[in-house]
Design a protein around this motif. Sequence first.
Motif, mmCIF file in Angstrom:
data_model
loop_
_atom_site.group_PDB
_atom_site.id
_atom_site.type_symbol
_atom_site.label_atom_id
_atom_site.label_comp_id
_atom_site.label_asym_id
_atom_site.label_seq_id
_atom_site.Cartn_x
_atom_site.Cartn_y
_atom_site.Cartn_z
ATOM 1 N N LYS A 147 7.548 8.831 -38.997
ATOM 2 C CA LYS A 147 6.608 7.562 -38.698
ATOM 3 C C LYS A 147 5.157 7.835 -38.933
ATOM 4 N N LEU A 148 4.580 9.156 -38.645
ATOM 5 C CA LEU A 148 3.271 9.571 -38.815
ATOM 6 C C LEU A 148 3.013 9.545 -40.358
ATOM 7 N N ALA A 149 4.265 9.740 -41.309
ATOM 8 C CA ALA A 149 3.787 9.848 -42.897
ATOM 9 C C ALA A 149 3.696 8.660 -43.153
ATOM 10 N N ALA A 150 4.377 7.450 -42.508
ATOM 11 C CA ALA A 150 4.200 5.994 -42.877
ATOM 12 C C ALA A 150 3.184 5.384 -42.221
ATOM 13 N N VAL A 151 2.241 5.920 -41.484
ATOM 14 C CA VAL A 151 1.188 5.414 -41.088
ATOM 15 C C VAL A 151 0.272 4.931 -41.831
ATOM 16 N N LYS A 152 -0.152 3.653 -41.722
ATOM 17 C CA LYS A 152 -1.288 3.101 -42.508
ATOM 18 C C LYS A 152 -2.516 2.605 -42.023
ATOM 19 N N ASP A 153 -2.344 2.013 -40.693
ATOM 20 C CA ASP A 153 -3.509 1.712 -39.908
ATOM 21 C C ASP A 153 -3.526 2.286 -38.654
ATOM 22 N N TYR A 154 -4.504 3.038 -38.236
ATOM 23 C CA TYR A 154 -4.688 3.624 -37.115
ATOM 24 C C TYR A 154 -5.995 3.671 -36.417
ATOM 25 N N LYS A 155 -6.007 3.744 -35.295
ATOM 26 C CA LYS A 155 -7.261 3.732 -34.407
ATOM 27 C C LYS A 155 -7.480 4.808 -33.484
ATOM 28 N N TYR A 156 -8.566 5.421 -33.205
ATOM 29 C CA TYR A 156 -9.022 6.230 -32.258
ATOM 30 C C TYR A 156 -10.007 5.580 -31.270
ATOM 31 N N TYR A 157 -9.581 5.245 -30.042
ATOM 32 C CA TYR A 157 -10.327 4.548 -28.964
ATOM 33 C C TYR A 157 -10.085 5.034 -27.635
ATOM 34 N N LEU A 158 -11.131 5.309 -26.947
ATOM 35 C CA LEU A 158 -11.307 6.193 -25.731
ATOM 36 C C LEU A 158 -11.942 5.475 -24.633
ATOM 37 N N HIS A 203 -6.016 11.943 -51.737
ATOM 38 C CA HIS A 203 -5.213 13.077 -51.231
ATOM 39 C C HIS A 203 -4.094 12.770 -50.257
ATOM 40 N N HIS A 204 -3.632 11.368 -50.086
ATOM 41 C CA HIS A 204 -2.836 10.825 -49.315
ATOM 42 C C HIS A 204 -3.207 11.270 -47.797
ATOM 43 N N PHE A 205 -4.451 11.192 -47.328
ATOM 44 C CA PHE A 205 -4.623 11.367 -46.086
ATOM 45 C C PHE A 205 -4.764 9.913 -45.272
ATOM 46 N N LYS A 206 -4.556 9.786 -44.056
ATOM 47 C CA LYS A 206 -4.987 8.561 -43.625
ATOM 48 C C LYS A 206 -6.641 8.411 -43.333
ATOM 49 N N PHE A 207 -6.911 7.105 -43.071
ATOM 50 C CA PHE A 207 -8.569 7.027 -42.974
ATOM 51 C C PHE A 207 -8.780 5.844 -42.031
ATOM 52 N N PHE A 208 -9.633 6.123 -41.226
ATOM 53 C CA PHE A 208 -10.123 5.050 -40.407
ATOM 54 C C PHE A 208 -11.886 5.115 -40.355
ATOM 55 N N TYR A 209 -12.435 4.011 -40.632
ATOM 56 C CA TYR A 209 -13.783 3.887 -40.691
ATOM 57 C C TYR A 209 -14.286 3.869 -39.254
ATOM 58 N N ASN A 210 -15.496 4.408 -38.793
ATOM 59 C CA ASN A 210 -16.120 4.473 -37.521
ATOM 60 C C ASN A 210 -17.635 4.875 -37.595
ATOM 61 N N PRO A 211 -18.336 3.714 -38.120
ATOM 62 C CA PRO A 211 -19.851 3.825 -38.150
ATOM 63 C C PRO A 211 -20.497 4.442 -36.873
ATOM 64 N N ALA A 212 -19.972 4.370 -35.700
ATOM 65 C CA ALA A 212 -20.665 4.580 -34.687
ATOM 66 C C ALA A 212 -20.568 6.233 -34.712
ATOM 67 N N GLY A 213 -19.761 6.965 -35.673
ATOM 68 C CA GLY A 213 -19.922 8.276 -35.524
ATOM 69 C C GLY A 213 -18.737 8.811 -34.371
ATOM 70 N N SER A 214 -19.119 9.974 -33.725
ATOM 71 C CA SER A 214 -18.346 10.574 -32.980
ATOM 72 C C SER A 214 -18.041 9.868 -31.388
ATOM 73 N N TYR A 215 -18.447 8.439 -31.543
ATOM 74 C CA TYR A 215 -18.584 7.760 -30.127
ATOM 75 C C TYR A 215 -17.222 6.459 -30.404
ATOM 76 N N TYR A 216 -16.196 6.750 -29.426
ATOM 77 C CA TYR A 216 -14.855 5.761 -29.842
ATOM 78 C C TYR A 216 -14.835 4.650 -28.421
ATOM 79 N N ASN A 217 -16.039 4.362 -27.923
ATOM 80 C CA ASN A 217 -15.752 3.343 -27.208
ATOM 81 C C ASN A 217 -15.942 1.869 -27.338
ATOM 82 N N SER A 218 -16.192 1.712 -28.853
ATOM 83 C CA SER A 218 -15.930 0.293 -29.241
ATOM 84 C C SER A 218 -14.710 0.105 -30.246
ATOM 85 N N TRP A 219 -14.134 -0.952 -30.010
ATOM 86 C CA TRP A 219 -12.912 -0.990 -30.742
ATOM 87 C C TRP A 219 -13.162 -1.183 -32.211
ATOM 88 N N HIS A 220 -14.186 -2.213 -32.268
ATOM 89 C CA HIS A 220 -14.597 -2.493 -33.738
ATOM 90 C C HIS A 220 -15.822 -1.737 -34.158
#
Length: 287
Positions: free
Chosen positions: A37-48, A270-287
């Motif tokens: 399942k992880l190998a097949a991931v396309k869209d992921y999010k890091y949200y705290l 390199h077949h890494f998964k990617f998520f863009y977060n312009p806020a940097g290391s702050y994950y308190n905004s979904w978008h």
Amino acid sequence: MRKIYIIIVAVLSICIWLLLTNNPKQIPRASTSIKEKLAAVKDYKYYLDKGNNTIGKEMQKMDLVIVEPIEMQQQYIEAAQEQGALIYGYINAMEADKWNETLYNQLQEDDFYKDEYGKKMYFDEWDSYLMDMTSAHYQDLLLEEIQKQIVDKGLDGVFLDTVGNIDSFLPPEEQVKQNQAMLTFIKKIKQHYNGLSVAQNWGFQTLANYTAPYIDFIMWENFSYDVVGEDDWSLEKIAQLEHIREKFGTQVMTIGFSNETQSRALAEKHHFKFFYNPAGSYYNSWH
């Protein structure tokens, strides 16, 4: 009579086989493993942070979401899982956050990492302290936290943050025993919680030399083209992670902070998964 019996059994066996072949829904199939399942991931999010109805619906569209289980409501976690999303719960491994008072108030003096002068290491930006993974008491507290926040809530895995602190902040002579303790801790997670999926943030050398056989994905924050695109150290780590993925199936989840198009292209190369977060290391905004 015996020959007739054998013929009847053979005919029945063929009929059953034909029935199953023509009705594939009746054929039991092995469940897809976490690694697949992880190998097949396309869209992921890091949200705290906490969820809401809008975020809850967005979570259902994701393949993977890393959440702060103290904050994220159970209803959104379960709804996303029902739609096939993998949900990993955040646990701060090498730091103790003062905001998490329930855990912080259980800490003992020996749980804190101290330098050769007996001084604790405080991170002002996060209001947290560096911890000593060699402390059996601290490991037990973290295991209790994983039980309460990850296992009891039915999450798919645990995401260990700040593993990279070992490489980043400790002198070489201290890194070995902390890495060994981290490996022991991760083995305990696997033993205590029926092979629960484990992921880690940073700690490339920790992964390469110790934890890779037990880690299902590693996160690389600030995988931004202007930082990693032509940097020799980064290119060496990319090659190292590709080798680890080939050997152990450990996926690489990257997060870009800038240069979205180029950063994404480099990750996909390199077949890494990617998520863009312009806020940097702050994950308190979904978008």
